[in-house]
Design a protein around this motif. Structure first.
Motif: not given
Length: 89
Positions: A53, A76, A57, A64, A24, A78, A26
């Motif tokens: 992004l 946030r 999603l 996220a 993950p 991801y 940001h």
């Protein structure tokens, strides 16, 4: 057909998915990682990154969640989903 910058459509999405394979991140970290992996050739602007992004999603290729960055900022994060890994493969 390439866009105005000579980059084929979908390239940014694939770059983002590739970067998220390692864990993950940001948004700013994603942009930095793409810049570093391209040997400082590609620079991803916010105006391109965040819509990409959002598309990722919506497609379900990433999820996220809000968290705190290394600099104590609310960001946030991801992360790739199994569907995103399958799409990347």
């Amino acid at each position: 057909m390439p866009d105005a910058n000579g980059v084929p459509p979908g390239t940014l999405v694939m770059l983002v998915l590739r970067v998220l394979q390692n864990g993950p991140l940001h948004g700013y970290a994603i942009a930095q990682r793409i810049h570093a992996l391209s040997s400082d050739v590609l620079k991803v602007e916010e105006g391109s990154l965040y819509p990409a992004l959002q598309r990722i999603l919506i497609k379900g290729w990433a999820k996220a969640e809000w968290g705190v960055s290394e600099t104590n900022r609310r960001v946030r994060f991801y992360r790739l989903t199994p569907a995103g890994r399958a799409h990347l493969a």
